[in-house]
Design a protein around this motif. Structure first.
Motif, PDB file in Angstrom:
ATOM      1  N   ALA A  99       0.848  -1.198   0.000  1.00 40.97           N
ATOM      2  CA  ALA A  99       0.000   0.000   0.000  1.00 40.97           C
ATOM      3  C   ALA A  99       0.876   1.238   0.000  1.00 40.97           C
ATOM      4  O   ALA A  99       2.012   1.193   0.461  1.00 40.97           O
ATOM      5  CB  ALA A  99      -0.881  -0.005   1.248  1.00 40.97           C
ATOM      6  N   LEU A 100       0.360   2.330  -0.555  1.00 35.85           N
ATOM      7  CA  LEU A 100       1.166   3.543  -0.649  1.00 35.85           C
ATOM      8  C   LEU A 100       0.507   4.687   0.115  1.00 35.85           C
ATOM      9  O   LEU A 100      -0.657   4.984  -0.068  1.00 35.85           O
ATOM     10  CB  LEU A 100       1.329   3.950  -2.122  1.00 35.85           C
ATOM     11  CG  LEU A 100       1.986   5.305  -2.369  1.00 35.85           C
ATOM     12  CD1 LEU A 100       3.455   5.266  -1.996  1.00 35.85           C
ATOM     13  CD2 LEU A 100       1.807   5.736  -3.817  1.00 35.85           C
ATOM     14  N   LEU A 101       1.300   5.281   1.012  1.00 35.15           N
ATOM     15  CA  LEU A 101       0.829   6.473   1.721  1.00 35.15           C
ATOM     16  C   LEU A 101       1.777   7.614   1.379  1.00 35.15           C
ATOM     17  O   LEU A 101       2.996   7.479   1.513  1.00 35.15           O
ATOM     18  CB  LEU A 101       0.845   6.213   3.242  1.00 35.15           C
ATOM     19  CG  LEU A 101       0.666   7.443   4.127  1.00 35.15           C
ATOM     20  CD1 LEU A 101      -0.741   8.021   3.967  1.00 35.15           C
ATOM     21  CD2 LEU A 101       0.928   7.091   5.580  1.00 35.15           C
ATOM     22  N   VAL A 102       1.232   8.721   0.874  1.00 31.66           N
ATOM     23  CA  VAL A 102       2.084   9.868   0.561  1.00 31.66           C
ATOM     24  C   VAL A 102       1.849  10.943   1.603  1.00 31.66           C
ATOM     25  O   VAL A 102       0.707  11.284   1.908  1.00 31.66           O
ATOM     26  CB  VAL A 102       1.774  10.408  -0.852  1.00 31.66           C
ATOM     27  CG1 VAL A 102       2.647  11.623  -1.153  1.00 31.66           C
ATOM     28  CG2 VAL A 102       1.968   9.327  -1.891  1.00 31.66           C
ATOM     29  N   PHE A 103       2.941  11.417   2.202  1.00 31.53           N
ATOM     30  CA  PHE A 103       2.842  12.552   3.112  1.00 31.53           C
ATOM     31  C   PHE A 103       3.262  13.802   2.348  1.00 31.53           C
ATOM     32  O   PHE A 103       4.393  13.899   1.858  1.00 31.53           O
ATOM     33  CB  PHE A 103       3.788  12.378   4.305  1.00 31.53           C
ATOM     34  CG  PHE A 103       3.193  11.568   5.422  1.00 31.53           C
ATOM     35  CD1 PHE A 103       1.930  11.875   5.929  1.00 31.53           C
ATOM     36  CD2 PHE A 103       3.909  10.520   6.000  1.00 31.53           C
ATOM     37  CE1 PHE A 103       1.396  11.134   6.973  1.00 31.53           C
ATOM     38  CE2 PHE A 103       3.375   9.786   7.045  1.00 31.53           C
ATOM     39  CZ  PHE A 103       2.106  10.090   7.534  1.00 31.53           C
ATOM     40  N   ALA A 104       2.319  14.759   2.218  1.00 31.09           N
ATOM     41  CA  ALA A 104       2.705  16.068   1.680  1.00 31.09           C
ATOM     42  C   ALA A 104       3.217  16.863   2.865  1.00 31.09           C
ATOM     43  O   ALA A 104       2.476  17.556   3.552  1.00 31.09           O
ATOM     44  CB  ALA A 104       1.508  16.733   1.027  1.00 31.09           C
ATOM     45  N   ASN A 105       4.504  16.744   3.104  1.00 29.69           N
ATOM     46  CA  ASN A 105       5.095  17.206   4.357  1.00 29.69           C
ATOM     47  C   ASN A 105       5.426  18.699   4.318  1.00 29.69           C
ATOM     48  O   ASN A 105       5.352  19.332   3.266  1.00 29.69           O
ATOM     49  CB  ASN A 105       6.365  16.371   4.618  1.00 29.69           C
ATOM     50  CG  ASN A 105       6.777  16.424   6.065  1.00 29.69           C
ATOM     51  OD1 ASN A 105       5.959  16.737   6.923  1.00 29.69           O
ATOM     52  ND2 ASN A 105       8.040  16.138   6.334  1.00 29.69           N
ATOM     53  N   LYS A 106       5.798  19.185   5.479  1.00 28.94           N
ATOM     54  CA  LYS A 106       6.219  20.581   5.677  1.00 28.94           C
ATOM     55  C   LYS A 106       5.065  21.556   5.456  1.00 28.94           C
ATOM     56  O   LYS A 106       5.265  22.644   4.912  1.00 28.94           O
ATOM     57  CB  LYS A 106       7.399  20.930   4.765  1.00 28.94           C
ATOM     58  CG  LYS A 106       8.587  19.977   4.947  1.00 28.94           C
ATOM     59  CD  LYS A 106       9.899  20.607   4.537  1.00 28.94           C
ATOM     60  CE  LYS A 106      11.021  19.581   4.661  1.00 28.94           C
ATOM     61  NZ  LYS A 106      12.306  20.040   4.171  1.00 28.94           N
ATOM     62  N   GLN A 107       3.865  21.159   5.890  1.00 25.36           N
ATOM     63  CA  GLN A 107       2.716  22.044   5.735  1.00 25.36           C
ATOM     64  C   GLN A 107       2.809  23.266   6.641  1.00 25.36           C
ATOM     65  O   GLN A 107       2.100  24.241   6.452  1.00 25.36           O
ATOM     66  CB  GLN A 107       1.407  21.278   6.025  1.00 25.36           C
ATOM     67  CG  GLN A 107       1.050  20.244   4.991  1.00 25.36           C
ATOM     68  CD  GLN A 107       0.759  20.839   3.611  1.00 25.36           C
ATOM     69  OE1 GLN A 107       0.287  21.976   3.504  1.00 25.36           O
ATOM     70  NE2 GLN A 107       1.043  20.070   2.569  1.00 25.36           N
ATOM     71  N   GLU A 110      -3.003  10.213  11.441  1.00 24.06           N
ATOM     72  CA  GLU A 110      -4.078   9.976  10.484  1.00 24.06           C
ATOM     73  C   GLU A 110      -3.596   9.097   9.356  1.00 24.06           C
ATOM     74  O   GLU A 110      -4.227   8.096   8.985  1.00 24.06           O
ATOM     75  CB  GLU A 110      -4.611  11.302   9.888  1.00 24.06           C
ATOM     76  CG  GLU A 110      -5.375  12.174  10.849  1.00 24.06           C
ATOM     77  CD  GLU A 110      -4.477  13.170  11.565  1.00 24.06           C
ATOM     78  OE1 GLU A 110      -3.342  12.778  11.942  1.00 24.06           O
ATOM     79  OE2 GLU A 110      -4.887  14.333  11.736  1.00 24.06           O
ATOM     80  N   GLY A 111      -2.434   9.487   8.822  1.00 26.31           N
ATOM     81  CA  GLY A 111      -1.876   8.747   7.705  1.00 26.31           C
ATOM     82  C   GLY A 111      -1.601   7.307   8.075  1.00 26.31           C
ATOM     83  O   GLY A 111      -1.979   6.366   7.369  1.00 26.31           O
TER      84      GLY A 111
END
Lengths: 184, 945
Positions: free
Chosen positions: A121-129, A169-170
């Motif tokens: 499975a793939l989880l992408v974190f759009a980090n540095k928000q 959450e992720g």
């Protein structure tokens, strides 16, 4: 007798089994920070990772084996040495680094083509928000062509490792997907 | 090396076969990639893998890399023992696999916050996987680890830094302060007594906490960081030895410190005044190793020590020679033996201990004790003129030796025989008893090897003993020996020697009878040797003897063996035609040169068009040959152990190479001098300008250094004399040690202070890159010695002129802009010794009396405190051979007579008799020089002393 019962029980729920998770992404995306934020709950000062960090942590009764591989160009070729048996991939993107989005996209899709990762499975974190001018999760999703992905459970979550936002959450989502897959 | 042979060599290899390499490899991949990991199984597999590697089974790069990556996955498991094994294996695989950098982050994390158990392993592995680009990241880690309270962690960090020196000197340099701190600190493991029981239960003997090994490691590292900075090194040494009981607790560290002191002294003997107190404080130490090392170092500089200082060393050695530990006793007696080479009189005080050691159960010790005592006897004999009972001593010792000889093996016997020979050569007055001892030994049973060494010793005595009586005694004994000798080789050798020496004795007929017996009784090989021997008697004795021998030889014409008949026929023919030269040779070719020339000639078929020119081979007269042999003999006997401090110059290969060639030069200087001369001649003849000069008369044997050996440029010079054509060629060997400069158009500007030396031409050097050595030749015409008022002594001022160009980048690109510069180097002097080669003669007085052209003068020998120093100095300046053992100076005398003999480059003999006297720290010399070549004596006296 009791022991063997609990053994069967545990195996059923996947408690005793270690779940292997890779954290990948370009250099400076925040992979190591995320790893230790998850393990220790605090922000540690990091140096560019030459090689990898590996930590084991308990999360909701599950044993997670998290591998944080270095993201420097010189180290990326070795990612593939650690693909085997991977249940989930966490791909971390620096949302402020607009210039290298295409590089990140390219690396992501090359990686997903690998035979060994077809079931992961793939989880992408759009980090540095927490940073100003950060791209939103939707924007990142679009640049990375995530919608193109077929036959794979994936999700993108806006996160800030420094503030600790979005990480659980992720991870919750990832655990759910993995548990589902293993019960099938 | 195959596994099989490796196993045979390894005495500790365990029984049982090695596991199969491929199956281990497969199992490893399987287990290491499993999830979850079974720590116990993985440990066993790693151990198996290590066993394979330690037994020499290397994995090829690709397999090794695969293994490495799968092992790296074991980092996820927390088991300490597993982690230790992971480190051990990674360390081994680091050499063969690719991409080992992948574990860097994991190791660094372990060093920062890992368990103490595997921290040292992690540190050691780190040093193997870092390269120049990543090493700076580890600086802080190493710093922290070096100052860690745990001595084991500290040690491993120090050693790792040491190993990092070649790839990252700058980074390691920044660890200096931490290292210094560690040397002086006190670290215990476990940190306190209460924890002791946790680790070692009740069994607390031999605890690691007592070793303080990290001090040794820290000292080794700091030395490498500071070795080029003498001031800093001195500061370190003084600070560490101030109160030696407290600061350095590890005896290996103290020993290392003493060795570093030794190196400083080797560079600059003048430091002895500062360093002696430090060294002498180590003469009383709780560890006997330290005491021995201090003794050893001090003995190396014994010529700089005062008598009372010396007695302290002897006192320590005396104590050590009676301790229970065999190794210590052996080391002590070896050191005493070393003193005995130079100063046998100084160890007379320990002779009782030495005599006790003869009965030591260890044969090596007893043999050394005997050889040492033999040397002290020699010293005793010098005083025996004043009535001391030296003779009795000799008898007693010989009695003891005789009883011991039955018990010891032949190897030891041979050592003792050499010692006896040495003694007899150095102190000829003692020969009688010693020759008798050797003869008795010769009569006993023994193998060929033993007998050869005895006969060899007797031959040498025969050659070099001045006394005619001694010669006859030895010859007679040999005659008896061959009457009943089972070894053909030895009989042949003895027959040859009889032929050489016998005719010159008072009653040749005695020997002739013995030789004739051989002719009747022995096999063909011996018979033919006997024929040659007899013919020599015939040609030299003449008269009736000659006629009688001719009859004997005629009988041999009927011998059953071809060779014997041939030789007899030849001998008879020569005798009849009185061809003395063909039977007895006064000269011979230089065999070394002849061999080389012949090999060169045979290697190229093109040469075969021209006839081999034997006239190019130098001819050596018997006298010269004897001097060479004598010199060789004395050198060999004087320096049985040529100890070279192994200097591990990390990343300094060039230096190392220089060193090894230097020590090579020392060890066989006498043997190779002629060969080297030949080499120079070959080199010079390739240069057309110099080839015109004709035959090279003489080259200075060792290059003279005109700079310090660690300067920017290292220059040494060799003088080549062409006496026949009246030329001198100076060969300047220049080494550029600057790493980032290229020198161009290098020449040497030479100014002579003697107008008779006229510079003719210079052959400059075009270009010299970093670490390269090149040669500049400067040629002079020289004055002739036969002219009145001419002066052959001279001093040259030297300056190296060059154009310097910097190397601008790493590819070696040279800056096109350069600047010209000059570099002043030391002066070079032409001394009287340049015109003289050492010559041996067993009878100095008669040679001296026959020489014309006597000159006498009294001079003060400058810069010499003792007579011994003066003797060494005169010997080297004049380049003459000391005779009659006159280079041996008893340390307590105030007067001495030195007898020197040499041959000058014009072919004449030169002898000098020098009386030396020491008064108030000054040495005064009265010279009496006689020479065949006129004027030479004056130059010897004019030489600067």
């Amino acid at each position: 007798m009791g022991q063997s019962f609990s053994g069967i029980f545990n195996r059923l729920w996947g408690v005793n089994k270690e779940i292997r998770i890779l954290i990948l992404g370009l250099d400076g995306a925040g992979k190591t920070t995320i790893l230790y934020r998850l393990q220790l709950g605090t922000v540690v000062t990091t140096k560019p990772t030459i090689g990898f960090n590996v930590e084991t942590l308990k999360y909701n009764n599950l044993t997670l084996n998290i591998w944080d591989l270095g993201g420097q160009t010189s180290i990326r070729p070795y990612w593939r040495c650690y693909y085997n048996n991977t249940a989930g991939i966490i791909f971390v993107v620096d949302s402020t680094d607009r210039e290298r989005m295409d590089v990140a996209c390219q690396e992501l899709h090359t990686m997903l083509k690998e035979e060994e990762l077809q079931e992961s499975a793939l989880l992408v974190f759009a980090n540095k928000q927490d940073q100003p001018k950060a791209m939103t999760a939707a924007e990142v999703s679009k640049v990375l062509d995530l919608t193109e992905l077929k036959d794979r459970s994936w999700s993108i979550v806006a996160s800030s490792a420094i503030k600790g936002e979005g990480l659980t959450e992720g991870l919750d989502w990832l655990m759910d997907v993995i548990k589902d897959e293993q019960l099938q | 090396m195959s596994t099989l042979s490796y196993k045979k060599l390894d005495a500790y290899s365990t029984s049982g076969d090695l596991p199969d390499k491929m199956s281990v490899f497969q199992k490893c991949l399987q287990e290491f990639n499993a999830s979850p990991i079974n720590a116990k199984k993985c440990r066993q597999l790693l151990a198996m893998l290590l066993r394979l590697i330690y037994n020499g089974q290397a994995f090829p790069s690709q397999e090794s890399t695969t293994l490495f990556f799968s092992i790296s996955k074991l980092f996820q498991h927390k088991d300490e023992s597993l982690r230790q094994l992971v480190y051990l294996t990674t360390k081994e695989l680091a050499a063969t696999s690719q991409d080992i950098l992948m574990v860097t982050a994991s190791i660094m994390k372990d060093i920062q916050q890992g368990d103490m158990i595997y921290k040292p392993n992690a540190i050691r592995t780190l040093s193997k996987i870092l390269d120049a680009t990543t090493v700076s990241a580890s600086e802080r880690l190493l710093k922290n680890a070096i100052v860690d309270k745990n001595p084991i962690i500290s040690s491993s960090a120090l050693i790792s830094s040491y190993h990092l020196l070649p790839i990252a000197k700058d980074v390691v340099k920044r660890l200096t302060n931490e290292t210094l701190e560690t040397i002086q600190s006190t670290k215990y493991f476990p940190p306190n007594q209460y924890q002791l029981h946790d680790y070692y239960a009740t069994n607390n003997t031999n605890l690691p906490s007592t070793s303080f090994m990290y001090q040794y490691h820290a000292l080794g590292l700091i030395y490498h960081l500071r070795k080029h900075d003498k001031m800093a090194l001195m500061k370190l040494i003084t600070s560490l030895s101030e109160n030696n009981s407290s600061s350095l607790k590890n005896s290996l560290a103290v020993i290392q410190l003493i060795r570093y002191i030794n190196r400083i002294l080797a560079d600059d003997e003048g430091m002895i005044n500062v360093l002696y107190p430090i060294l002498s404080s180590f003469l009383k130490h709780k560890s006997d190793m330290v005491e021995l090392e201090a003794c050893k170092t001090l003995i190396g500089y014994q010529h700089l020590l005062k008598d009372d200082q010396f007695m302290q060393i002897i006192g320590t050695l005396q104590k050590l020679s009676s301790v229970p530990r065999t190794a210590t006793r052996f080391a002590a007696i070896r050191l005493i033996n070393r003193i005995a080479f130079k100063h046998p009189e100084k160890i007379m005080v320990v002779s009782t201990e030495l005599e006790d050691l003869i009965e030591d159960s260890n044969r090596s010790i007893s043999t050394l004790a005997i050889t040492t005592l033999l040397k002290t006897m020699g010293a005793g004999s010098i005083e025996s003129s004043s009535g001391v009972d030296g003779g009795e001593n000799v008898d007693r010792l010989i009695a003891k030796m005789t009883s011991l000889m039955d018990e010891i093996t032949e190897d030891f016997k041979i050592v003792i025989i050499e010692a006896i020979e040495n003694l007899a050569l150095k102190f000829p007055s003692k020969y009688k008893r010693l020759v008798k001892f050797l003869n008795d030994l010769l009569r006993d049973d023994g193998t060929l090897e033993l007998k050869t060494s005895i006969v060899g010793a007797l031959f040498d005595l025969l050659k070099f003993l001045p006394d005619a009586e001694a010669k006859e005694l030895i010859l007679m004994n040999m005659c008896e020996f061959i009457e009943d000798c089972e070894f053909t080789e030895l009989t042949v050798r003895i027959l040859f020697t009889l032929g050489e020496e016998g005719p010159l004795t008072s009653k040749p007929s005695y020997y002739i009878r013995h030789i004739y017996n051989r002719l009747v009784l022995e096999n063909a090989i011996i018979r033919s040797a006997a024929v040659v021997s007899l013919s020599k008697f015939a040609i030299q004795c003449g008269g009736e003897v000659s006629d009688n021998i001719r009859i004997l030889l005629t009988r041999c014409l009927n011998d059953s063996d071809d060779e014997v008949r041939d030789r007899a026929a030849l001998a008879v023919k020569f005798l009849d035609s009185k061809q003395k030269k063909l039977l007895v040779a006064d000269t011979q070719f230089d065999l070394g040169a002849l061999e080389r020339k012949l090999t060169n000639y045979l290697n190229d078929e093109a040469n075969f068009n021209v006839q081999f020119d034997i006239s190019e081979i130098p001819i050596i007269t018997k006298e010269e040959l004897k001097s060479l042999e004598y010199q060789k003999k004395i050198n060999r006997l004087d320096q049985p152990v040529h100890e070279t401090v192994s200097d591990e110059e990390i990343g300094d290969n060039n230096n190392k190479k220089n060193k090894s060639t230097e020590s090579g030069e020392n060890s066989d200087s006498a043997t190779n001098e002629l060969l080297k001369q030949q080499e120079y001649a070959n080199e010079l003849s390739t240069i057309p300008e110099i080839a015109e000069y004709g035959i090279l008369t003489k080259s200075s044997s060792t290059p003279i250094y005109l700079t310090e050996k660690e300067n920017e440029f290292v220059v040494n010079v060799v003088k080549h004399w062409f006496i026949d054509s009246g030329k001198l060629v100076l060969q300047y060997n220049i080494t550029n040690t600057l790493p980032r400069s290229v020198l161009e158009d290098i020449t040497v500007i030479v100014q002579s202070d003697n107008e008779s030396y006229v510079e003719e031409f210079v052959i400059p050097l075009d270009k010299l890159g970093p670490d390269q050595t090149g040669t500049v030749y400067v040629s002079f015409s020289i004055p002739s010695i036969t002219e009145e008022d001419s002066d052959i002594l001279c001093a040259f001022g030297n300056t190296v002129a060059y154009t310097n160009k910097d190397i601008v980048d790493d590819d070696g690109t040279v800056d096109s802009e350069g600047w010209s510069d000059e570099y002043q180097i030391d002066d070079l002097e032409v001394e009287a010794g340049d015109f003289i080669t050492p010559l041996y003669n067993s009878n100095f007085t008669s040679v001296f009396d026959q020489l014309p052209n006597a000159v006498t003068s009294v001079v003060a020998v400058s810069n010499c405190r003792t007579i011994e120093n003066a003797v060494t100095k005169l010997k080297t300046i004049l380049n003459m051979m000391p005779l009659d053992g006159s280079d041996f100076v008893s340390s307590d005398t105030k007067n001495h007579q030195l007898r020197l003999l040499g041959k000058d480059t014009w072919g004449g003999k030169v002898a000098s008799q020098i009386r030396l006297a020491e008064t108030g720290g000054k040495v005064v010399a009265k010279f009496e020089v006689r020479s065949e070549t006129s004027n030479l004596g004056t130059y010897i006296l004019n030489g600067s002393f």
